[in-house]
Structure formats: C-alpha cells, structure tokens
Write a protein that holds these residues in place. Structure first.
Motif, mmCIF file in Angstrom:
data_model
loop_
_atom_site.group_PDB
_atom_site.id
_atom_site.type_symbol
_atom_site.label_atom_id
_atom_site.label_comp_id
_atom_site.label_asym_id
_atom_site.label_seq_id
_atom_site.Cartn_x
_atom_site.Cartn_y
_atom_site.Cartn_z
ATOM 1 N N VAL A 1 0.920 -1.284 -0.055
ATOM 2 C CA VAL A 1 -0.054 -0.040 -0.107
ATOM 3 C C VAL A 1 0.776 1.342 0.003
ATOM 4 N N ALA A 2 0.339 2.267 -0.536
ATOM 5 C CA ALA A 2 1.128 3.624 -0.633
ATOM 6 C C ALA A 2 0.853 4.372 0.496
ATOM 7 N N GLY A 3 -0.182 4.277 1.291
ATOM 8 C CA GLY A 3 -0.541 4.983 2.357
ATOM 9 C C GLY A 3 -1.556 4.041 3.391
ATOM 10 N N LEU A 4 -1.639 4.453 4.614
ATOM 11 C CA LEU A 4 -2.597 3.755 5.559
ATOM 12 C C LEU A 4 -2.963 4.917 6.502
ATOM 13 N N SER A 5 -4.231 4.515 7.138
ATOM 14 C CA SER A 5 -4.745 5.440 8.348
ATOM 15 C C SER A 5 -4.932 4.755 9.684
ATOM 16 N N ILE A 6 -4.846 5.476 10.517
ATOM 17 C CA ILE A 6 -4.940 4.733 11.862
ATOM 18 C C ILE A 6 -5.904 5.649 12.662
ATOM 19 N N GLU A 7 -7.146 5.075 13.201
ATOM 20 C CA GLU A 7 -8.180 5.639 13.690
ATOM 21 C C GLU A 7 -7.822 5.541 15.492
ATOM 22 N N ASP A 8 -8.542 6.621 16.008
ATOM 23 C CA ASP A 8 -8.258 6.587 17.650
ATOM 24 C C ASP A 8 -9.625 6.059 18.116
ATOM 25 N N SER A 9 -10.470 5.291 17.400
ATOM 26 C CA SER A 9 -11.812 4.615 18.161
ATOM 27 C C SER A 9 -11.312 3.485 18.517
ATOM 28 N N THR A 10 -12.133 3.124 19.705
ATOM 29 C CA THR A 10 -11.599 1.925 20.652
ATOM 30 C C THR A 10 -12.669 0.705 20.488
ATOM 31 N N GLY A 11 -13.917 0.982 19.735
ATOM 32 C CA GLY A 11 -14.920 0.023 19.642
ATOM 33 C C GLY A 11 -15.727 -0.164 20.903
ATOM 34 N N ASP A 12 -15.471 0.745 21.801
ATOM 35 C CA ASP A 12 -16.269 0.468 23.157
ATOM 36 C C ASP A 12 -17.136 1.586 23.410
ATOM 37 N N ILE A 13 -18.511 1.186 23.170
ATOM 38 C CA ILE A 13 -19.472 2.317 23.416
ATOM 39 C C ILE A 13 -19.338 3.100 24.575
ATOM 40 N N ASN A 14 -18.896 2.710 25.776
ATOM 41 C CA ASN A 14 -18.821 3.490 26.888
ATOM 42 C C ASN A 14 -17.362 4.376 26.925
ATOM 43 N N ALA A 15 -16.536 4.058 26.059
ATOM 44 C CA ALA A 15 -15.205 4.967 25.929
ATOM 45 C C ALA A 15 -14.850 4.785 24.491
ATOM 46 N N PRO A 16 -15.627 5.300 23.720
ATOM 47 C CA PRO A 16 -15.422 5.222 21.918
ATOM 48 C C PRO A 16 -13.920 5.790 21.605
ATOM 49 N N LEU A 17 -13.348 6.553 22.132
ATOM 50 C CA LEU A 17 -12.213 7.037 21.709
ATOM 51 C C LEU A 17 -11.027 6.901 22.863
ATOM 52 N N PHE A 18 -9.880 6.477 22.295
ATOM 53 C CA PHE A 18 -8.581 6.418 23.154
ATOM 54 C C PHE A 18 -8.292 7.827 23.790
ATOM 55 N N PRO A 19 -8.054 7.902 25.100
ATOM 56 C CA PRO A 19 -7.327 9.138 25.562
ATOM 57 C C PRO A 19 -6.353 9.541 24.610
ATOM 58 N N ILE A 20 -6.159 10.749 24.472
ATOM 59 C CA ILE A 20 -5.438 11.389 23.559
ATOM 60 C C ILE A 20 -3.978 10.995 23.607
ATOM 61 N N ASP A 21 -3.611 11.140 24.872
ATOM 62 C CA ASP A 21 -1.928 10.565 25.082
ATOM 63 C C ASP A 21 -1.883 9.220 24.670
ATOM 64 N N GLU A 22 -2.710 8.162 24.747
ATOM 65 C CA GLU A 22 -2.595 7.134 24.192
ATOM 66 C C GLU A 22 -2.888 6.971 22.750
ATOM 67 N N ALA A 23 -3.548 7.499 22.362
ATOM 68 C CA ALA A 23 -3.860 7.778 20.822
ATOM 69 C C ALA A 23 -2.601 8.174 20.054
ATOM 70 N N VAL A 24 -2.138 9.372 20.727
ATOM 71 C CA VAL A 24 -0.503 9.862 20.050
ATOM 72 C C VAL A 24 0.361 8.724 20.186
ATOM 73 N N LYS A 25 0.278 7.922 21.291
ATOM 74 C CA LYS A 25 1.393 6.682 21.185
ATOM 75 C C LYS A 25 1.394 5.686 20.152
ATOM 76 N N ARG A 26 -0.020 5.579 19.845
ATOM 77 C CA ARG A 26 -0.317 4.709 18.728
ATOM 78 C C ARG A 26 0.166 5.272 17.421
ATOM 79 N N ILE A 27 -0.162 6.430 17.112
ATOM 80 C CA ILE A 27 0.141 7.117 16.083
ATOM 81 C C ILE A 27 1.777 7.159 15.877
ATOM 82 N N LYS A 28 2.638 7.368 16.980
ATOM 83 C CA LYS A 28 3.917 7.331 16.991
ATOM 84 C C LYS A 28 4.599 5.952 16.619
#
Length: 272
Positions: free
Chosen positions: A108-135
């Motif tokens: 692939v020439a590119g790929l995207s990474i989302e910050d969603s968790t799939g958990d309806i009670n906490a649908p987004l990773f905390p921003i610091d954790e999401a940043v670690k995943r992007i890094k």
C-alpha cells in the motif's frame, strides 16, 4: 510497464503536495480496476465496504483477512492504494506497530490509523494513548523505508463525540506525532472544514463526502482540502441497487435490472 511500489508511493505523496483530488473507495479487485479505468489517480480501501462484501459488519473482519484484501487491491491496479487500516489491529502501541509493518508489506502507498476503541462506553482512546499509537505507526513505517503515507484519524464525529475542538486537538497532536495527512470523518460544514485545515496546516487534510453533500470538489479546493474520499458510499450505492433489484425479483417483477451494466461491457473492461 506496471509501476513499482516505490513509484506508486512517490506518486501518491506528490498528489498531497498541491491541489485537491478525489480518492474513491473500492471494495474488491473488480471495483478497484474499474476506478483505474475511470481515470482516478489513487484509490483507498473501505473497511465497511469490504466487510459487507464478506457478510460482516464494519470493524468485524480479522487482521489477516484485511491484509489479504489489501494485497488483492494492490495487485489489481497500477494505482496507489491507501489502506483503511481501522485502529491499527493492536491493543498496544507495539501491537499497532507490528500490524502496520504487515500492512506496509502488502504494497500500500498509505494507511490510516483511527483513534476509536470500539467500546461504546469509552469510544475514543485518551489523546495521550492515541498519540502513542500514531507514534508507533510512524516508527513502523520509518523502519520499513519511510515512504508509506501515514494518515491520522480523529473519529469524534463517527464515535458519537462530535466535539470539533477535541477533534482538532487530536489532529494537531497526530500531526506532531508524525502523521502526514489528517482526517476527521464526519465534519461537514465549510466552517468545520476550514477550521481543521487551518489547525493542521501545512499538512494536507482528507474530507469524507458520504451522501447528499451540497459541497463540490471546487468548494473543497477553495477550503484548502487536499483530498476527498467517499468511504463506503460507492459500496452502499451498489448494495442499494442490488437490494432494490432483489426485492423486485422477490415480488415477481424483473424491472429491477434496468440500468444494469452489460456483460459485454464488463467482459471487455476486465479483459484488458
């Protein structure tokens, strides 16, 4: 002669430097080949469109199945392919990095990474954790040559947390963490789009257009958007036609096939 992976990745990065382009989303090899025939310069996979084609809901397909699908798209066309890689198929940043390396290996020439968790009670990773995943994704790409484009996605508007300020804060953090392109699916108004573009400039922004948007490609260009994707909209359009024809057939009617492509046309297209 078919372009090499390096050539496709270089061409893909070039598209993000200036102007505004549409990156449509096929769901299988045939739809990918048709989009190349139609003259598009790049394509992107759609997690939802592919999942439906396998009889599953979105985000319910295994990593191995997605990787095989990405290989089939890359093999089917000479266009650069951007992977909708969901949230990276990993519970930890290290697992995300492992998955990203496998995705890069598909060509692939590119790929995207989302910050969603799939958990309806906490649908987004905390921003610091999401940043670690992007890094982690950035590190994995750099360790495999560095030429695969990384897209950071803030899923606020898809995850039921439609907070523009938080989405912008996330996108800025992902840009600083190494994302090459930023994406907040679900923003719709010129004011929202303009705010996102300004916040992450000079990095390029992807905007999703799903259905019934009053905005045109020229509007997107004037707002500073670099690329426009359609997610599962093409797949939903195909499903809509199929479902309508199947319903008519179940009712004893045969008029649902009006507008169908001819077999000769399709055979001619795929014989090339």
């Amino acid at each position: 002669m078919p372009r090499s992976t390096a050539e496709k990745r270089a061409a893909f990065r070039e598209l993000h430097i200036a102007g505004c382009f549409v990156i449509p989303n096929p769901w299988d090899a045939g739809s990918a080949r048709y989009l190349e025939h139609a003259g598009f310069e790049a394509i992107a996979s759609t997690s939802s469109g592919f999942a439906w084609s396998t009889g599953h809901p979105d985000n319910a397909v295994t990593r191995d199945t997605v990787l095989a699908h990405l290989k089939s798209l890359v093999a089917a066309t000479d266009l650069p392919v951007n992977a909708d890689f969901e949230s990276g198929f990993g519970n930890t940043p290290d697992e995300v990095a492992e998955s990203v390396k496998l995705a890069v290996a598909t060509g692939v020439a590119g790929l995207s990474i989302e910050d969603s968790t799939g958990d309806i009670n906490a649908p987004l990773f905390p921003i610091d954790e999401a940043v670690k995943r992007i890094k982690a994704a950035r590190r994995a790409i750099d360790e495999t040559g560095g030429d695969t484009l990384l897209v950071g996605r803030a899923e606020n508007f898809f995850a039921g947390v439609p907070d523009l300020d938080d989405a912008i804060a996330r996108l800025k953090a992902y840009a600083e963490a190494g994302a090459d392109c930023l994406y907040a699916p679900g923003i719709q108004t010129p004011e929202q789009i303009r705010a996102v573009v300004a916040a992450v400039a000079p990095k390029p922004v992807n905007v999703l257009i799903g259905a019934n948007s009053p905005l045109t490609l020229e509007d997107m260009r004037s707002l500073g958007v670099r690329r426009v994707s359609v997610g599962g909209a093409l797949a939903r359009t195909a499903w809509g036609s199929f479902m309508s024809a199947a319903t008519a057939l179940a009712e004893g009617r045969f008029d649902g096939f009006n507008g169908a492509a001819s077999g000769a046309t399709l055979n001619g297209l795929f014989s090339k």
